[in-house]
Design a protein around this motif. Structure first.
Motif, short mmCIF file in Angstrom:
data_model
loop_
_atom_site.label_atom_id
_atom_site.label_comp_id
_atom_site.label_asym_id
_atom_site.label_seq_id
_atom_site.Cartn_x
_atom_site.Cartn_y
_atom_site.Cartn_z
N MET A 1 56.36 84.33 20.09
CA MET A 1 55.17 83.59 19.90
C MET A 1 55.33 82.85 18.73
O MET A 1 54.94 81.77 18.54
N ALA A 2 55.74 83.45 17.45
CA ALA A 2 55.84 82.77 16.18
C ALA A 2 56.62 81.57 16.37
O ALA A 2 56.39 80.42 15.81
N ALA A 3 57.85 81.64 17.13
CA ALA A 3 58.91 80.59 16.96
C ALA A 3 58.30 79.39 17.83
O ALA A 3 58.38 78.31 17.55
N VAL A 4 57.70 79.78 19.19
CA VAL A 4 56.96 78.75 19.72
C VAL A 4 55.91 77.99 19.04
O VAL A 4 55.77 77.00 19.40
N THR A 5 54.85 78.73 18.34
CA THR A 5 53.96 78.41 17.79
C THR A 5 54.44 77.17 16.67
O THR A 5 53.88 75.95 16.58
N VAL A 6 55.41 77.69 15.98
CA VAL A 6 55.95 76.59 14.89
C VAL A 6 56.51 75.36 15.53
O VAL A 6 56.48 74.47 15.12
N ALA A 7 57.24 75.57 16.78
CA ALA A 7 57.99 74.41 17.75
C ALA A 7 56.71 73.43 18.06
O ALA A 7 56.86 72.24 17.94
N ILE A 8 55.85 73.90 18.69
CA ILE A 8 54.61 73.34 19.12
C ILE A 8 54.03 72.44 18.18
O ILE A 8 53.71 71.16 18.18
N THR A 9 53.72 73.13 17.13
CA THR A 9 53.20 72.45 15.81
C THR A 9 53.86 71.53 15.28
O THR A 9 53.32 70.20 15.02
N LEU A 10 55.14 71.69 15.04
CA LEU A 10 55.83 70.61 14.55
C LEU A 10 56.18 69.24 15.10
O LEU A 10 56.17 68.43 14.85
N GLU A 11 56.16 69.52 16.65
CA GLU A 11 56.62 68.42 17.29
C GLU A 11 55.39 67.68 17.59
O GLU A 11 55.11 66.39 18.07
N ARG A 12 54.05 68.47 17.45
CA ARG A 12 52.81 67.58 17.49
C ARG A 12 52.42 66.95 16.33
O ARG A 12 51.87 65.79 16.46
N VAL A 13 52.38 67.46 15.14
CA VAL A 13 51.87 67.00 13.83
C VAL A 13 52.76 66.44 12.99
O VAL A 13 52.37 65.60 12.03
N MET B 1 48.16 80.28 19.06
CA MET B 1 49.25 79.64 19.04
C MET B 1 48.88 77.98 18.97
O MET B 1 49.78 77.27 18.54
N MET B 2 47.94 77.64 19.86
CA MET B 2 47.67 76.00 19.94
C MET B 2 46.55 75.56 18.96
O MET B 2 46.45 74.42 18.77
N LEU B 3 45.96 76.43 18.34
CA LEU B 3 44.62 75.84 17.41
C LEU B 3 45.23 74.99 16.49
O LEU B 3 44.64 74.06 15.74
N PRO B 4 46.60 75.46 15.63
CA PRO B 4 46.87 74.58 14.58
C PRO B 4 47.33 73.10 14.91
O PRO B 4 47.02 72.12 14.07
N SER B 5 47.70 72.91 16.00
CA SER B 5 47.83 71.63 16.51
C SER B 5 46.67 71.05 17.42
O SER B 5 46.73 69.75 17.28
#
Length: 281
Positions: A239-251, A94-98
Motif C-alpha cells: 500500500m505504501a509503495a503504491v501510494t508513493v507511486a501514484i502520488t509521484l506520477e500525479r503531482v 492512498m488516493m487523497l494525497p493526489s
C-alpha cells in the motif's frame, strides 16, 4: 476625482480576497490531512487485525488471505460489505494525497463562477470519485472470492497461482509503458472542472464530475491496483509503495517519465516472480 482613494480601496479588496483564499486553502487542506490521518490509521488497524488471522497454505507454495472466505458466523453479503468498506477507507488514504489538489481547483473554479455552497459541491465531487472506487472494490471482491473458491477446490488452479501472479505483475509493468497509460495520466494530472452548467442541478453536476474523475483515475491506476491485488490487498508495504507511486506520477514534475520508470521496475519484478515460480514447479 479621488483616484488615489479608489486605488487604495482596490488594493484593500485584493488583499482581503487573498486573505480569504489563503484561509480557505488552509481549512481545506487541514480537513484533507485529518481525513488522511484517520483513514490511514483505520487501514493500519485493519491490516494488523487481518494479519493476526494468518494465511492458509495452498498447493503451489503460497498462502491465501482469509479475507476471501467466510469465517464462522459470517455470511458472504456481510463479508462483501466489510471488504468494500475497508477498501474505500484504504483508497481514501492512498488516493487523497493526489486527489486533494484536484478538488481544491474544482472548488476554486466554482467560487470564481459565482456558485453558492462551493464547499458542498466539492464534497459531492469527492463522494462521486470514491463511489467509483467502491464499485471497483465490489467487483474485485466478487472476482477474488470466486477465484479463492476455485483454488480451494482445484489443486491445479492453486499451483498455477504463483506463475499467474508473476504474469499479472509483468503485464502491469508493461501497461505503465503504454500510450494508454500516458493518456489517462495526463487526464488526471491536468484534471480541470469543465461544463459546470451541463446539468440543471449543481449537485448532480458535481457528482458527475467526481464520477468522471474517478473513472479516469481507475484507468490510470489499473496497473498499480493490479499490483496491490496480487500482493494480497491488505499488505501495508505494498500500500505504501503504491501510494508513493501514484502520488509521484500525479503531482511531481515529469510524471509520465516517473510512471515509465516504475514500469521498468515492475516488469523486472514480474520476470523475477515468473522465474522463481517456474523453478519451484
Amino acid at each position: 476625482m479621488n483616484f488615489g482613494g479608489a486605488s487604495q480601496c482596490g488594493d484593500f479588496a485584493t488583499r482581503e480576497f487573498g486573505t480569504r483564499a489563503s484561509r480557505s486553502r488552509a481549512i481545506f487542506y487541514g480537513v484533507c490531512a485529518l481525513l488522511f490521518a484517520l483513514s490511514a490509521a483505520a487501514t493500519i488497524v485493519a491490516c494488523v487485525s487481518m494479519s493476526t488471522m494468518g494465511d492458509m497454505p495452498m498447493p503451489g507454495d503460497w498462502t491465501m488471505s482469509m479475507m476471501w472466505m467466510p469465517m464462522c458466523g459470517h455470511t458472504w453479503p456481510g463479508i462483501a460489505v466489510s471488504f468494500v468498506g475497508m477498501w474505500v477507507v484504504m483508497m481514501i488514504a492512498m488516493m487523497l494525497p493526489s486527489l486533494a489538489p484536484v478538488l481544491w481547483r474544482y472548488g476554486e473554479a466554482l467560487g470564481r463562477a459565482g456558485h453558492a455552497r462551493a464547499g458542498l459541491m466539492t464534497l459531492l465531487a469527492g463522494v462521486g470519485y470514491f463511489a467509483v472506487w467502491a464499485a471497483l472494490g465490489a467487483a474485485l471482491f466478487a472476482l477474488g472470492a470466486t477465484l479463492a473458491a476455485l483454488e480451494m477446490q482445484i489443486p491445479a488452479v492453486s499451483r498455477a497461482v504463483p506463475v499467474v501472479a508473476g504474469v499479472i505483475v509483468l503485464s502491469a509493468g508493461a501497461l505503465q509503458l503504454t500510450a494508454w497509460k500516458a493518456h489517462y495520466l495526463r487526464c488526471c494530472r491536468q484534471a480541470a472542472p469543465y461544463r459546470l452548467h451541463a446539468l440543471p442541478t449543481r449537485a448532480v453536476a458535481a457528482m458527475q464530475y467526481g464520477v468522471r474523475l474517478g473513472v479516469h483515475c481507475c484507468f490510470c491506476c489499473a496497473s498499480l491496483t493490479a499490483l496491490l491485488v496480487v500482493s494480497g490487498v491488505m499488505e501495508l508495504r505494498a500500500m505504501a509503495a503504491v501510494t508513493v507511486a501514484i502520488t509521484l506520477e500525479r503531482v511531481a514534475p515529469r510524471g509520465e517519465f516517473i510512471a515509465r520508470g516504475f514500469g521498468f521496475v515492475i516488469v523486472g519484478a514480474g520476470l523475477f516472480m515468473i522465474v522463481r515460480a517456474a523453478s519451484l514447479v
